[in-house]
Design an enzyme around this catalytic site. Sequence first.
Site, PDB file in Angstrom:
ATOM      1  N   CYS A  65      -1.732 -14.069  15.330  1.00 20.80           N
ATOM      2  CA  CYS A  65      -1.101 -12.685  15.140  1.00 20.80           C
ATOM      3  C   CYS A  65      -1.014 -12.077  16.397  1.00 20.80           C
ATOM      4  CB  CYS A  65      -2.376 -11.964  14.418  1.00 20.80           C
ATOM      5  SG  CYS A  65      -1.862 -10.169  13.894  1.00 20.80           S
ATOM      6  N   CYS A  69      -6.850  -6.715  10.064  1.00 20.38           N
ATOM      7  CA  CYS A  69      -5.494  -5.777  10.019  1.00 20.38           C
ATOM      8  C   CYS A  69      -5.926  -4.419  10.331  1.00 20.38           C
ATOM      9  CB  CYS A  69      -5.012  -5.882   8.635  1.00 20.38           C
ATOM     10  SG  CYS A  69      -4.059  -7.194   7.989  1.00 20.38           S
ATOM     11  N   CYS A  92       0.181   5.773  12.850  1.00 23.71           N
ATOM     12  CA  CYS A  92      -0.103   5.799  11.357  1.00 23.71           C
ATOM     13  C   CYS A  92      -1.642   5.985  11.247  1.00 23.71           C
ATOM     14  CB  CYS A  92       0.011   4.312  10.954  1.00 23.71           C
ATOM     15  SG  CYS A  92       1.714   3.761  10.896  1.00 23.71           S
ATOM     16  N   GLU A  96      -4.860  -7.415  22.355  1.00 21.31           N
ATOM     17  CA  GLU A  96      -5.629  -8.317  21.591  1.00 21.31           C
ATOM     18  C   GLU A  96      -4.725  -9.443  20.754  1.00 21.31           C
ATOM     19  OE1 GLU A  96      -9.799  -5.914  21.145  1.00 21.31           O
ATOM     20  OE2 GLU A  96      -8.442  -5.465  19.607  1.00 21.31           O
ATOM     21  N   CYS A 156       0.168   1.964  20.440  1.00 18.78           N
ATOM     22  CA  CYS A 156       1.410   1.972  19.623  1.00 18.78           C
ATOM     23  C   CYS A 156       1.776   3.266  19.310  1.00 18.78           C
ATOM     24  CB  CYS A 156       0.971   1.254  18.023  1.00 18.78           C
ATOM     25  SG  CYS A 156       2.191   1.186  16.885  1.00 18.78           S
ATOM     26  N   CYS A 210      -4.672   3.535  11.080  1.00 17.97           N
ATOM     27  CA  CYS A 210      -4.744   2.382  11.990  1.00 17.97           C
ATOM     28  C   CYS A 210      -5.411   2.509  13.202  1.00 17.97           C
ATOM     29  CB  CYS A 210      -3.295   1.699  12.326  1.00 17.97           C
ATOM     30  SG  CYS A 210      -3.221   0.575  13.461  1.00 17.97           S
TER      31      CYS A 210
HETATM   32  N1  SAH Z   1       3.282  -1.796  13.299  1.00 17.24           N
HETATM   33  C1  SAH Z   1       3.508  -2.962  12.366  1.00 17.24           C
HETATM   34  C2  SAH Z   1       2.831  -4.173  12.615  1.00 17.24           C
HETATM   35  C3  SAH Z   1       1.196  -3.985  12.981  1.00 17.24           C
HETATM   36  S1  SAH Z   1       0.148  -3.604  11.695  1.00 17.24           S
HETATM   37  C4  SAH Z   1       3.435  -2.442  11.060  1.00 17.24           C
HETATM   38  O1  SAH Z   1       3.124  -1.264  10.853  1.00 17.24           O
HETATM   39  O2  SAH Z   1       3.742  -3.089   9.908  1.00 17.24           O
HETATM   40  C5  SAH Z   1      -0.059  -4.990  10.655  1.00 17.24           C
HETATM   41  C6  SAH Z   1      -0.361  -4.563   9.162  1.00 17.24           C
HETATM   42  O3  SAH Z   1      -1.664  -4.163   8.974  1.00 17.24           O
HETATM   43  C7  SAH Z   1       0.590  -3.371   8.461  1.00 17.24           C
HETATM   44  O4  SAH Z   1       0.856  -3.596   7.207  1.00 17.24           O
HETATM   45  C8  SAH Z   1      -0.366  -2.414   8.816  1.00 17.24           C
HETATM   46  O5  SAH Z   1       0.015  -1.193   7.808  1.00 17.24           O
HETATM   47  C9  SAH Z   1      -1.848  -2.978   8.441  1.00 17.24           C
HETATM   48  N2  SAH Z   1      -3.028  -2.036   8.669  1.00 17.24           N
HETATM   49  C10 SAH Z   1      -3.111  -1.350   9.725  1.00 17.24           C
HETATM   50  N3  SAH Z   1      -4.204  -1.006   9.615  1.00 17.24           N
HETATM   51  C11 SAH Z   1      -4.819  -1.296   8.826  1.00 17.24           C
HETATM   52  C12 SAH Z   1      -6.450  -1.126   8.272  1.00 17.24           C
HETATM   53  N4  SAH Z   1      -7.052  -0.306   8.956  1.00 17.24           N
HETATM   54  N5  SAH Z   1      -6.641  -1.732   7.093  1.00 17.24           N
HETATM   55  C13 SAH Z   1      -5.648  -2.667   6.386  1.00 17.24           C
HETATM   56  N6  SAH Z   1      -4.534  -2.988   6.995  1.00 17.24           N
HETATM   57  C14 SAH Z   1      -4.182  -2.344   7.879  1.00 17.24           C
END
Ligand code: SAH
Length: 355
Positions: free
Chosen positions: A103, A337, A114, A90, A110, A117
């Site tokens: 974006c 995000c 995390c 996406e 991934c 996420c």
């Molecule tokens: N892998 C990279 C880029 C992808 S995530 C990273 O970790 O930075 C991009 C941003 O969105 C990151 O700061 C991540 O922590 C945030 N993010 C991920 N899941 C989220 C959620 N459920 N709510 C808000 N931000 C989130």
Amino acid sequence: MKTSFYQYSLSELEDLFLKNDLNSSGPQLLYGWHYRKKKKDPCIVDLSKDSQKFLSDHFYFDLPEVSKVHESNDKTVKFLFKLKDNKTVETVLIPFLDKYTICLSTQVGCGMNCSFCFTGTQGLTRNLSTDEIVGQFLEVFRWLKNARPTDSKILNVVFMGQGEPLHNFDAVKKACEIFLCKYGISLASLRITISTAGYLPGLKRWKDEMPGVNLALSLHSPFSEIRDKLIPINKRYPLSEVLDYIDTIPLKRKQFITYEYLIIKDLNDSTEDAHATGKLLKGKQALLNLIPFNPFPGSQYQRPEEEKVEQFKNILKSYNLPAMVRTTKGDDILAACGQLNTKESKLPSQNITRT
Ligand code: SAH
């Protein structure tokens, strides 16, 4: 075997033309055609016959296919791309006044896992190639020009979609070189931001190899017990080592490192968390981006109260750290995000008629 034209940086294309005794003006012409004018059709009038034959023998010009588009009420747009092997990723277009930030995704799924996420629940399938990354930009640009001709400017590129960009360093680096090339898309380096969870093996290549773009670190907590829980690679690549390396990256005037702080209710939203973050980053050329948690189907965390977010921001400001709250855009279509997940998102969509 043919390769994608969109895999080649300008210097690689120049080497190839030189090796094959082709007219040396070809690469710049091609960059002007495909990246500046954003033409899809590979034939170009000004290119010598030899070069045209070489191109059709060795290159293909296909790009990932836009298979679904979801438009949010707030003008955010989410694209589902189908890749050659039928895998999907996406891409999100985020409006800002009459311009857009795009974006981009860098991996199918991934591997960072995390806990907050949605993409992480998918696991890692594979890296995207340079042409699949650059292709997201070109196809979204074409869609925008067609669908919203009066405000079709893409101003910023952020590598914050699906995947960990520094876990796919080579393809991301080359995509940046292509975005920056002055004969093509010609983005300014400060218009590009790469966000990392703190993947140190990739990060350690930054200073020598990455072409002057912005770095963002997903910080999310100054405390290792909490960060371990949120970003499991913190156990392997501890925050202190990541920050020490980042401190050695030379920055231009007016360039900042962005520290993203995902705020989760009752987990990392206290005044103690904010003070510890302030102490950790005080004095750095830092910009704080506060992201209230965006829930997704089955998520275990909750969004913080607005007053808590405001309080967090004010505490950081007392350490002289500029802090902004990232407003949620596109959450009605799961495009905010952390809400990208090509396995499970089943939203009503409009079908695309390709032109
Ligand atoms: N892998 C990279 C880029 C992808 S995530 C990273 O970790 O930075 C991009 C941003 O969105 C990151 O700061 C991540 O922590 C945030 N993010 C991920 N899941 C989220 C959620 N459920 N709510 C808000 N931000 C989130």
